[in-house]
Design a protein around this motif. Structure first.
Motif, PDB file in Angstrom:
ATOM      1  N   VAL A  86      -0.574   7.112  -2.843  1.00 34.22           N
ATOM      2  CA  VAL A  86      -0.903   6.935  -1.415  1.00 34.22           C
ATOM      3  C   VAL A  86      -0.383   8.060  -0.504  1.00 34.22           C
ATOM      4  O   VAL A  86      -1.161   8.587   0.310  1.00 34.22           O
ATOM      5  N   LEU A 112      -2.914  10.169   1.845  1.00 29.23           N
ATOM      6  CA  LEU A 112      -2.807  10.179   3.310  1.00 29.23           C
ATOM      7  C   LEU A 112      -2.678  11.605   3.838  1.00 29.23           C
ATOM      8  O   LEU A 112      -3.198  11.944   4.903  1.00 29.23           O
ATOM      9  N   LEU A 125     -10.237   5.212   2.489  1.00 24.49           N
ATOM     10  CA  LEU A 125      -9.118   5.096   1.549  1.00 24.49           C
ATOM     11  C   LEU A 125      -8.720   3.627   1.382  1.00 24.49           C
ATOM     12  O   LEU A 125      -8.506   3.157   0.251  1.00 24.49           O
ATOM     13  N   GLU A 145       2.334   2.417  -3.356  1.00 27.43           N
ATOM     14  CA  GLU A 145       1.482   2.916  -4.445  1.00 27.43           C
ATOM     15  C   GLU A 145       1.698   4.421  -4.613  1.00 27.43           C
ATOM     16  O   GLU A 145       1.751   5.172  -3.637  1.00 27.43           O
ATOM     17  N   PHE A 147       0.842  -1.201   0.000  1.00 25.18           N
ATOM     18  CA  PHE A 147       0.000   0.000   0.000  1.00 25.18           C
ATOM     19  C   PHE A 147       0.880   1.254   0.000  1.00 25.18           C
ATOM     20  O   PHE A 147       0.649   2.202  -0.748  1.00 25.18           O
ATOM     21  N   LYS A 169      -9.032   1.159  -1.999  1.00 27.43           N
ATOM     22  CA  LYS A 169      -7.922   0.350  -2.526  1.00 27.43           C
ATOM     23  C   LYS A 169      -8.218  -1.142  -2.408  1.00 27.43           C
ATOM     24  O   LYS A 169      -7.335  -1.966  -2.632  1.00 27.43           O
TER      25      LYS A 169
END
Lengths: 150, 117
Positions: free
Chosen positions: A128, A132, A144, A125, A122, A148
């Motif tokens: 990301v 965040l 989120l 990616e 994760f 995903k």
């Protein structure tokens, strides 16, 4: 089990008060609702793991992790510090997002390593870190993960 | 918590970390976290030995006897069950008042006991 099912809002802190790596570890451990003694033991073990090599995997993400007898099931927490923390990360850049993973020595469901792997994936990616950074509530963090399919 | 028990817990957690490095998370730790596995194992072994030397003599001797035979030296007790052998520990041992205030062993499997929760 999906990753999002492991995170509870009380263990998602989008505004860590910590100014250092050690303080961040303590703050995240305190999200787990353990007694003081257990928190101390867990913190010590996380520090020992960090001494083997930083869990800062780059791109502003760190995944401190360990197994310990003081927990009875897999526990996770997420903390964000937008101004960044010196985690001695692989890319030497400040860490802004910290995923904590702790597990007992034995787990019936054996989720620890798969969860560690999923969070590492994760974190790699491309979109990301930005996603965040934009979160404004723990619920959005869960959303989120759902987006995903995690 | 008894300080000797705390040392034993730390030793057990480090032994678990070592075991995981050689038998489970090796690839993940090396590839994702860039851990030098051999260096990490050496470091953990040194730390375990250092902590073991801090155990009181009698406890250290018991520790070494168990550690030579089994991967687990401390077993959690959850809801009165020793998770080293899955046998119920005696009610007196599981009582709330003196949980973890002294070093105890399971009478069936010999593991040191740590009451969790």
């Amino acid at each position: 089990m999906q990753l999002r099912e492991l995170f509870v809002p009380s263990a998602i802190n989008l505004d860590l008060a910590a100014e250092t790596k050690d303080e961040a570890l303590k703050e995240l451990v305190s999200c787990l609702g353990l007694d003081g003694k257990s928190e101390g033991i867990l913190y010590k073990m996380l520090k020992r793991r960090e001494n083997l090599g930083s869990t800062g995997i780059g791109r502003g993400i760190a995944i401190p992790h360990c197994r310990s007898l003081v927990v009875t099931r897999l526990r996770v927490a997420f903390g964000r510090k937008l101004s960044g923390l010196d985690f001695k990360a692989i890319d030497e850049k400040p860490v802004r997002y910290v995923f904590l993973i702790v597990a007992p020595p034995l787990e019936v469901s054996n989720q620890y390593l798969p969860v560690l792997g999923k969070i590492a994936q994760f974190g790699k990616e491309a979109d990301v870190p930005e996603a965040l950074a934009e979160l404004s509530s723990p619920e959005q963090f869960i959303e989120l993960l759902e987006a995903k399919d995690l | 918590m008894d300080q000797q028990l705390e040392l034993l817990l730390e030793i057990q957690d480090l032994r678990m970390q070592r075991r995981e490095l050689t038998d489970g998370s090796t690839d993940l730790e090396a590839e994702v976290f860039d851990v030098k596995i051999e260096d990490a194992i050496r470091s953990l072994d040194e730390k375990v030995e250092e902590l073991a030397e801090r155990l009181a003599r009698g406890i250290r001797e018991r520790y070494r006897r168990i550690a030579d035979k089994a991967p687990r030296v401390v077993a959690p007790v959850i809801n009165g069950i020793c998770y080293g052998c899955f046998v119920a520990v005696s009610t007196a041992r599981a009582s709330e008042a003196d949980r973890n205030l002294r070093v105890e062993s399971c009478e069936y499997c010999g593991c040191f006991l740590y009451h969790v929760g």
